[in-house]
Scaffold this active site. Structure first.
Site, PDB file in Angstrom:
ATOM      1  N   VAL A  32      75.778  27.632  47.376  1.00 34.36           N
ATOM      2  CA  VAL A  32      75.617  26.518  46.428  1.00 34.36           C
ATOM      3  C   VAL A  32      76.864  25.624  46.482  1.00 34.36           C
ATOM      4  O   VAL A  32      76.766  24.395  46.558  1.00 34.36           O
ATOM      5  CB  VAL A  32      75.334  27.028  45.002  1.00 34.36           C
ATOM      6  CG1 VAL A  32      75.391  25.893  43.989  1.00 34.36           C
ATOM      7  CG2 VAL A  32      73.963  27.701  44.956  1.00 34.36           C
ATOM      8  N   PRO A  52      88.364  33.079  46.011  1.00 33.99           N
ATOM      9  CA  PRO A  52      89.086  34.017  46.876  1.00 33.99           C
ATOM     10  C   PRO A  52      88.480  34.043  48.280  1.00 33.99           C
ATOM     11  O   PRO A  52      87.280  33.859  48.435  1.00 33.99           O
ATOM     12  CB  PRO A  52      88.918  35.377  46.172  1.00 33.99           C
ATOM     13  CG  PRO A  52      87.948  35.182  45.078  1.00 33.99           C
ATOM     14  CD  PRO A  52      87.721  33.727  44.868  1.00 33.99           C
ATOM     15  N   GLY A  55      85.212  35.543  49.353  1.00 34.32           N
ATOM     16  CA  GLY A  55      83.967  34.990  48.802  1.00 34.32           C
ATOM     17  C   GLY A  55      83.460  33.772  49.546  1.00 34.32           C
ATOM     18  O   GLY A  55      82.378  33.252  49.245  1.00 34.32           O
ATOM     19  N   ASP A 117      74.349  27.895  37.377  1.00 34.64           N
ATOM     20  CA  ASP A 117      73.348  28.837  36.870  1.00 34.64           C
ATOM     21  C   ASP A 117      73.051  28.662  35.381  1.00 34.64           C
ATOM     22  O   ASP A 117      72.325  29.476  34.816  1.00 34.64           O
ATOM     23  CB  ASP A 117      73.784  30.281  37.171  1.00 34.64           C
ATOM     24  CG  ASP A 117      75.145  30.608  36.572  1.00 34.64           C
ATOM     25  OD1 ASP A 117      75.921  29.644  36.330  1.00 34.64           O
ATOM     26  OD2 ASP A 117      75.434  31.783  36.342  1.00 34.64           O
TER      27      ASP A 117
HETATM   28  N1  LIG Z   1      71.464  25.091  41.075  1.00 31.95           N
HETATM   29  C1  LIG Z   1      70.788  25.640  42.016  1.00 31.95           C
HETATM   30  O1  LIG Z   1      69.961  24.998  42.635  1.00 31.95           O
HETATM   31  C2  LIG Z   1      71.016  27.032  42.344  1.00 31.95           C
HETATM   32  C3  LIG Z   1      70.345  27.571  43.435  1.00 31.95           C
HETATM   33  C4  LIG Z   1      70.618  28.868  43.782  1.00 31.95           C
HETATM   34  C5  LIG Z   1      71.515  29.593  43.017  1.00 31.95           C
HETATM   35  N2  LIG Z   1      72.132  29.071  41.944  1.00 31.95           N
HETATM   36  C6  LIG Z   1      73.142  29.794  41.159  1.00 31.95           C
HETATM   37  O2  LIG Z   1      74.435  29.304  41.564  1.00 31.95           O
HETATM   38  C7  LIG Z   1      75.404  30.357  41.607  1.00 31.95           C
HETATM   39  C8  LIG Z   1      76.079  30.397  42.970  1.00 31.95           C
HETATM   40  O3  LIG Z   1      75.120  30.649  43.985  1.00 31.95           O
HETATM   41  P1  LIG Z   1      75.549  31.074  45.449  1.00 31.95           P
HETATM   42  O4  LIG Z   1      74.298  31.346  46.199  1.00 31.95           O
HETATM   43  O5  LIG Z   1      76.481  30.096  46.006  1.00 31.95           O
HETATM   44  O6  LIG Z   1      76.270  32.420  45.126  1.00 31.95           O
HETATM   45  P2  LIG Z   1      77.185  33.405  46.011  1.00 31.95           P
HETATM   46  O7  LIG Z   1      77.061  34.752  45.411  1.00 31.95           O
HETATM   47  O8  LIG Z   1      76.900  33.203  47.446  1.00 31.95           O
HETATM   48  O9  LIG Z   1      78.610  32.830  45.744  1.00 31.95           O
HETATM   49  C9  LIG Z   1      79.316  32.990  44.573  1.00 31.95           C
HETATM   50  C10 LIG Z   1      80.734  32.590  44.855  1.00 31.95           C
HETATM   51  O10 LIG Z   1      81.491  32.558  43.673  1.00 31.95           O
HETATM   52  C11 LIG Z   1      82.780  33.109  43.930  1.00 31.95           C
HETATM   53  N3  LIG Z   1      83.348  33.519  42.646  1.00 31.95           N
HETATM   54  C12 LIG Z   1      82.890  34.454  41.771  1.00 31.95           C
HETATM   55  N4  LIG Z   1      83.673  34.447  40.669  1.00 31.95           N
HETATM   56  C13 LIG Z   1      84.628  33.514  40.857  1.00 31.95           C
HETATM   57  C14 LIG Z   1      85.719  33.036  40.091  1.00 31.95           C
HETATM   58  N5  LIG Z   1      85.974  33.536  38.871  1.00 31.95           N
HETATM   59  N6  LIG Z   1      86.498  32.085  40.579  1.00 31.95           N
HETATM   60  C15 LIG Z   1      86.247  31.547  41.803  1.00 31.95           C
HETATM   61  N7  LIG Z   1      85.230  31.957  42.573  1.00 31.95           N
HETATM   62  C16 LIG Z   1      84.429  32.907  42.113  1.00 31.95           C
HETATM   63  C17 LIG Z   1      82.500  34.243  44.878  1.00 31.95           C
HETATM   64  O11 LIG Z   1      83.677  34.640  45.562  1.00 31.95           O
HETATM   65  C18 LIG Z   1      81.483  33.546  45.780  1.00 31.95           C
HETATM   66  O12 LIG Z   1      82.167  32.767  46.715  1.00 31.95           O
HETATM   67  C19 LIG Z   1      74.617  31.604  41.235  1.00 31.95           C
HETATM   68  O13 LIG Z   1      74.864  31.869  39.871  1.00 31.95           O
HETATM   69  C20 LIG Z   1      73.172  31.258  41.436  1.00 31.95           C
HETATM   70  O14 LIG Z   1      72.327  31.924  40.514  1.00 31.95           O
HETATM   71  C21 LIG Z   1      71.892  27.789  41.597  1.00 31.95           C
END
Ligand SMILES: NC(=O)c1ccc[n+]([C@@H]2O[C@H](COP(=O)([O-])OP(=O)(O)OC[C@H]3O[C@@H](n4cnc5c(N)ncnc54)[C@H](O)[C@@H]3O)[C@@H](O)[C@H]2O)c1
Ligand SMILES: C[C@@]1(CC(=O)O)C2=NC(=C\c3[nH]c(c(CCC(=O)O)c3CC(=O)O)Cc3[nH]c(c(CC(=O)O)c3CCC(=O)O)/C=C3\N/C(=C\2)[C@@H](CCC(=O)O)[C@]3(C)CC(=O)O)/[C@H]1CCC(=O)O
Length: 447
Positions: A32, A52, A55, A117
């Protein structure tokens, strides 16, 4: 009472947010976040991403290390990160509680925030978007169906004409030029009416909108092309003319620059024609490929010969590209074969308005001759009188007026020499119209 559009509450405000050089913070480094980087970098923002290293997904790593379009901070988010005066914060992390907390912190500081989210925590939503040059189409379902937004966006994008983004880009250049021609704020009205008319007249025809556009890619030697643009139907220009129009750096046209803009020009110069030629010369001096676009054929009542001499005087030999003249296309519209075995073995093309308003010496009547008169409407009475009294035309010789030939408003009227001025009044025929006189009119028309 006037009726106004009803107000339909419950939507969101749709804007094209200008974020050039604005500071945007992205929290998270997954897929995302990768999408957010693309969106905000295409809008020229300055991006800091906090996440980090373990991630980061591959795409985000690529944006950081290869494209180098992101300032990356290798750790989790800390509250003090918001001291950096960000203009916008986007969170895309998989820790829901932390997401909510960052959202609230931003709210408290009145920083616009999108929490991927938690829609309820978003000050704005991202939209499903299609970009083609400066053309931006975005679809929002206001959070109701992101997948549907994606599908609707694809359907809209597929329905667009090819090259539309380039057309929009060139329209921007052209609007800039128009403003340069006359920067007066008080002329904004005529300028806007002209641009509107241009868009309406040429519509989706991407190539033709391109034809009037002006670009600035300088080449080493300038060339001037004197190009016939045909009678008005965009499909009636030659392949060569179309190619030149698409590739030219500068196109100067009198046909497409309607009166409103010529009016603007007139105030800078006594003669609009000279001004147009001066623009061409400016382009040539910069080494540009310049197209001087003329209606019809440049050398048939198009003053093309004069322009060739003018350019020669300035050291350039124009390349001539013929166009279809209304002298031929208008009779065709009216199903008149200007020559036809046994009926007409010659065609004379003349004008109703010679130099300084004079009337050219019209030809004698000959049953095998077709007479085509351009610019004749305002002279219908004189023409009728000369043909009947001096040139021996029988009163019942067929005539045809073809108004706006090859344009959407095209109209054809048949009559006789005796009635030709009358029908102009009765039918309110206006320029541009072509007059055809002769027996060839009856060959394919049963009148
Ligand atoms: N808006 C949309 O269209 C949409 C679509 C899919 C998912 N989402 C939501 O968006 C969020 C992200 O999705 P994704 O697929 O990129 O997830 P992902 O799990 O691939 O990535 C999450 C990222 O957040 C980082 N992270 C976690 N806690 C952190 C913090 N405190 N500080 C900095 N970085 C931190 C992790 O290291 C990782 O890089 C999820 O909550 C998902 O449900 C939204
Ligand atoms: C436009 C686009 C831009 C982008 O985000 O890049 C976008 N979502 C896209 C795709 C997409 N998102 C999701 C799916 C899976 C199918 C599905 O669920 O439908 C798909 C489809 C796919 O991936 O093809 C899941 C999802 N999305 C949100 C939630 C949370 C919720 O609804 O509560 C959940 C459920 C999470 C879960 O259940 O866990 C929320 C939001 N998504 C938005 C935008 C905002 C509303 C825009 C609007 O409605 O118009 C909003 C509110 C917030 C925001 O992000 O700003 C992008 C278009 C891609 C494209 O154009 O190709």
């Amino acid at each position: 009472m006037a009726s106004y559009a009803p107000i339909r509450p419950g939507g969101s405000l749709i804007l094209a947010w200008q974020t050039k050089n604005r500071k945007v913070l992205i929290v998270g480094g997954g897929q995302v976040a990768a999408g957010r980087i693309v969106s905000v970098k295409e809008a020229d923002a300055q991006v800091t991403l906090i996440c980090p290293e373990d991630g980061l997904c591959d795409e985000v790593k690529h944006r950081i290390h290869v494209d180098k379009v992101v300032d990356w901070v290798d750790r989790c988010f800390q509250d003090s990160d918001l001291d950096e005066n960000y203009d916008m914060v986007l969170t895309a992390i998989d820790d829901h509680e932390e997401s909510l907390r960052i959202g609230q912190l931003c709210r408290a500081r009145r920083i616009p925030v999108n929490v991927a989210d938690v829609p309820s925590m978003c000050d704005f939503y991202f939209m499903s978007q299609h970009r083609d040059g400066p053309l931006q189409i975005a679809v929002s379902t206001n959070g109701q169906g992101p997948k549907l937004a994606n599908m609707i966006r694809q359907k809209i994008a597929a329905s667009l004409p090819p090259g539309i983004g380039e057309t929009v880009r060139r329209m921007g250049i052209l609007r800039g030029k128009v403003r340069q021609w006359d920067p007066e704020i008080s002329n904004s009205g005529p300028r806007m009416r002209w641009v509107t008319k241009l868009c309406e007249d040429w519509g989706w025809s991407a190539t033709l909108v391109q034809t009037i556009a002006m670009t600035t890619n300088a080449k080493t030697t300038g060339t001037i092309y004197l190009v016939g643009g045909g009678p008005g139907d965009p499909e009636l220009i030659t392949v060569k003319a179309q190619r030149l129009l698409q590739t030219a750096d500068l196109v100067v046209s009198d046909r497409l620059i309607p009166q409103q803009v010529l009016d603007l020009v007139n105030r800078k110069s006594d003669s609009a024609q000279d001004e147009l030629l001066e623009w061409c010369l400016e382009g040539l001096k910069k080494g540009q490929q310049v197209v001087r676009l003329k209606i019809g054929d440049p050398l048939l009542f198009g003053r093309g010969g004069e322009e060739v001499l003018w350019f020669r005087d300035h050291g350039y030999e124009p390349v001539l590209v013929p166009g279809i003249s209304s002298a031929f296309s208008a009779p065709m519209v009216a199903n008149i074969p200007v020559t036809h075995r046994g009926t007409a073995d010659q065609v004379i093309i003349t004008t109703g308005r010679g130099t300084k308003g004079s009337m050219p010496d019209l030809p004698e009547y000959h049953p095998m001759r077709t007479l085509v008169v351009l610019m004749a409407v305002g002279r219908a009475t004189d023409l009728q009188q000369i043909l009947l009294s001096n040139k021996g035309y029988p009163a019942n010789t067929p005539i045809s007026w073809i108004e706006n030939a090859n344009c959407p408003e095209e109209r054809t009227i048949f009559s006789t020499v005796e009635q030709m001025a009358n029908v102009v009044d009765e039918q309110n025929i206006v320029a541009p119209a072509v007059l055809v006189v002769g027996q060839s009119i009856n060959v394919l028309n049963t009148l």
